[in-house]
Design an enzyme around this catalytic site. Structure first.
Site, mmCIF file in Angstrom:
data_model
loop_
_atom_site.group_PDB
_atom_site.id
_atom_site.type_symbol
_atom_site.label_atom_id
_atom_site.label_comp_id
_atom_site.label_asym_id
_atom_site.label_seq_id
_atom_site.Cartn_x
_atom_site.Cartn_y
_atom_site.Cartn_z
ATOM 1 N NE ARG A 63 -123.150 64.895 18.961
ATOM 2 C CZ ARG A 63 -122.255 64.572 19.289
ATOM 3 N NH1 ARG A 63 -120.759 65.112 20.328
ATOM 4 N NH2 ARG A 63 -121.290 63.164 19.136
ATOM 5 C CD GLU A 71 -125.101 57.364 18.984
ATOM 6 O OE1 GLU A 71 -126.128 57.930 19.344
ATOM 7 O OE2 GLU A 71 -124.118 58.299 18.606
ATOM 8 N NE ARG A 111 -126.660 66.783 16.185
ATOM 9 C CZ ARG A 111 -125.995 65.622 16.535
ATOM 10 N NH1 ARG A 111 -126.702 64.633 17.709
ATOM 11 N NH2 ARG A 111 -125.116 65.164 15.921
#
Length: 173
Positions: A63, A71, A111
């Protein structure tokens, strides 16, 4: 600031190590990836999930630090999300990358959190400067670079670059 200079400044500021730990090092095994306390410092991008998340061939999800793109996963289709994903893919998919970590190595979803350098520059900066993303400042990560990223975002807003020309003020207050 030219990206080559930015990469040089990043190296001076953050080094190639991670999470306040030791410098990245080559493994004793030939062909083994370079790693830090957080994870790999180099890798190849196997998949682009969206504008700010990728998967390496080795399986780690990355990330991008200081970046939040619209999104497009889990049924969402926010304005300019597809464009952000496509821009990200154009620069990183199939590319060998270098990862630089900050204070915290991972987010709540597991992440890895990193600045990602590709042959054309740092994708985190490119996404903000070209108007594909908003700054997402979550201390303690990014404390040394948040001002730089906010300045890039303001310039993109002023130029109505990318999402700023199509979606309005999507980053909230």
């Amino acid at each position: 600031m030219p990206l080559t200079r930015l990469a040089f400044l990043l190296t001076l500021t953050f080094g190639t190590g991670a999470c306040g730990g030791p410098e990245a090092s080559d493994s004793d095994s030939e062909g083994a990836p370079e790693t830090s306390e957080c994870g790999p410092t180099v890798g190849k991008v196997a998949k682009v999930i969206d504008g700010d998340t990728i998967v390496l061939e080795s399986g780690e999800k990355i990330r991008y630090l200081l970046v939040d793109t619209p999104e497009i996963t889990n049924g969402k289709r926010e304005c300019f999300g597809v464009e952000a994903r496509d821009f990200n893919a154009e620069y990183v998919l199939g590319q060998d990358i270098e990862l630089t970590y900050d204070v915290e190595c991972a987010d709540a979803y597991g992440r890895l959190l990193a600045y990602v350098d590709v042959p054309d520059g740092e994708i985190n900066s490119l996404l903000i400067a070209r108007g594909y993303a908003c700054v997402l400042d979550i201390p303690p990560n990014g404390e040394e670079r948040a001002g730089e990223f906010m300045a890039m975002q303001r310039a993109a807003q002023d130029q109505k670059a990318g999402l700023w020309g199509m979606c309005g003020d999507v980053c909230g207050p």
